[in-house]
Design a protein around this motif. Structure first.
Motif: not given
Ligand code: ATP
Ligand code: MG
Length: 495
Positions: A275, A294, A298-299, A320, A323, A346, A349, A352
């Motif tokens: 990350t 973001g 993201h993870d 995703e 998240g 949001q 995420v 992605h």
């Protein structure tokens, strides 16, 4: 860790200060009133290292408010804004080189009780005031007093620390941090912004006092955190936050990303460091704070979705979506904005993984249109995130993935030029449907709109009102509704 800064500290940068109108006015007022006055803190630090600074603080051993008013009068500046509760006063100085926020305060001595951030405050000397500052480099002052005007007042060796790139508290760090635990976060922020090293005894005290950060408001925390995120290489700060265990206090979801498990000799990457790499990659391409958020998030659901499947190895199915659902809780806790910015994060995420699934050879226009529709104007930000997400150490693989994204970006451009779905507005509104079938608002309207939207995104019909009108009539009939108006007499108002 070594220092990464390339600042040069030059004491000559403050030599001429008293020749400048603002400092001259303060010095004259100090002499006239017989009250010692000093420039102090961030301005002095930044000037010594040649970093631009738009606000300047003065401390006087006396009434800061009356002093500010006298100085503003000399400079024909104002109005002076007074904050009686804090004993401070400030005004804006308009100058050709850019406006300056000028603030005055009486020198203070503070004592804190253990469970509160609210200190007992009483008037003090410049030395008392310097002692309550967070770091030696932030405690530097310039005298503006008769006999010593322009001289540096540096009781804690701040200039030496500035020169060697060291963050150190003026007092015992356990006292400095216990008095105001936010200072620990500021240590990380300055280390990241300036490329400085935190002095080991200071850092050890941070680890010892990390839990005290709990008494600090979310607003103060996110202000410092966002300053870390706004630097060119925020990973530096996040590693320090993890190592000092400050991160554990306000962002446990991120701490959970750390570590790797192994089953049957199969491991997975450490998602914390992954990350951070994605974050630094994004920072090389964009200054957008929320795109950077973001990357951070993201993870974020990987720990919660992690499974070991004997046939596939480690999987993180649905991370995703999960998240994206975690984002509001995190934003709420940190008191970050809950409106457009959060929705943007949001969306990043949630989407992605989509572009990667579109880098296959045989991807259809329909899938590309759907991505354009879902991402809308945020497609460019999403592509920056996806490209940053390639952290493979294998250069050939990395090249190949990036080339695939180049092709996808071409395809996105072509499809958008042809179909204009990026800012898709449905050609048929809810009003149209109600009028055509003579029905009140009901579920059927949404169903027909969805059929039309899907048909356009799938390329079954063009993004065109006449074709959409015909499809509306047909769909309504199939759903058992006979139209009362079959000819289209133009756009209805509203949705
Ligand atoms: P920047 O303006 O880049 O955020 P700065 O060091 O100027 O950095 P400010 O918040 O403007 O930070 O504060 C000005 C000065 O006030 C600091 O240099 C420091 O001397 C003092 N200061 C600010 N916050 C604290 C704190 N929480 N504890 C102790 N001293 C502080
Ligand atoms: Mg400042």
């Amino acid at each position: 860790m070594s220092r990464t800064t390339s600042y040069t500290v030059d004491p000559a940068r403050i030599e001429g200060v008293v020749g400048e109108p603002l400092f001259a006015a303060v010095a004259e007022e100090a002499a006239l009133q017989g009250i010692p006055a000093f420039a102090i803190g961030g301005y002095v630090r930044d000037r010594l290292i040649g970093r631009p600074c738009k606000d300047i603080d003065f401390v006087v051993e006396g009434d800061g408010i009356a002093f500010a008013e006298a100085v503003a009068m000399r400079l024909n500046a104002g109005p002076v804004h007074v904050f009686k509760n804090f004993g401070t006063a400030m005004f804006t100085l308009r100058q050709a080189q850019g406006d300056m926020q000028v603030e005055f305060v009486g020198a203070r001595k503070e004592s804190y009780s253990r469970d509160s951030r609210k200190p007992e405050v009483e008037p003090g000397t410049i030395r008392d005031d310097q002692e309550r500052r967070d770091f030696t480099i932030n405690a530097l002052a310039i005298s503006l007093n008769p006999g010593s005007a322009g001289a540096l007042v540096d009781p804690f060796g701040g200039i030496l620390d500035l020169d060697r790139g060291l963050l150190r508290t003026p007092l015992d760090p356990d006292i400095t941090f216990s008095d105001d635990p936010l200072r620990m976060l500021r240590a990380v922020r300055f280390a990241t912004q300036l490329g400085f090293v935190i002095d080991p005894p200071t850092f050890e005290a941070m680890a010892r006092n990390a839990k005290r950060l709990e008494i600090i408001s979310a607003e103060r925390i996110h202000t410092e955190l966002n300053k870390i995120i706004a630097t060119p290489k925020p990973s530096v700060g996040f590693k320090l936050l993890l190592d000092s265990m400050l991160l554990h206090v306000f962002f446990p979801e991120m701490v959970d990303l750390q570590g790797s498990e192994e089953v049957n000799g199969i491991g997975h990457k450490d998602n914390f460091y992954h990350t951070l790499q994605v974050l630094d990659n994004v920072c090389a391409k964009s200054e957008d704070l929320w795109l950077r958020w973001g990357a951070i998030l993201h993870d974020i659901a990987k720990p919660k979705t992690k499974r070991f499947e004997p046939t596939h190895g480690w999987t993180f199915h649905g991370h995703e979506d999960k998240g994206a659902r975690m984002v509001p809780g995190i934003f709420r806790r940190l008191k970050l904005p809950l409106d457009e910015q959060m929705k943007f994060v949001q969306k990043l995420v949630a989407l992605h993984l989509r572009p990667i699934s579109l880098t296959k050879e045989e991807v259809t226009d329909s899938a590309v249109r759907r991505l354009l529709f879902d991402a809308g104007d945020d497609i460019d930000a999403l592509m920056i995130l996806c490209r940053a997400d390639i952290t493979s150490k294998n250069d050939r693989k990395k090249e190949r993935y990036l080339r695939n994204y180049d092709l996808l970006m071409e395809k996105l451009k072509d499809v958008e030029a042809k179909d204009h779905v990026r800012n898709f507005q449905p050609p048929i509104t809810g009003q149209d449907i109600m009028r055509a079938f003579g029905i009140p608002p009901c579920k059927l309207i949404g169903d027909i709109k969805t059929v039309i939207k899907d048909a356009i995104l799938d390329g079954v019909i063009h993004n065109d009102r006449t074709e959409a009108w015909q499809l509306m009539l047909k769909t309504g009939r199939e759903l058992g509704q006979e139209p009362v108006v079959v000819e289209d007499h133009g756009h209805a108002q509203g949705q």
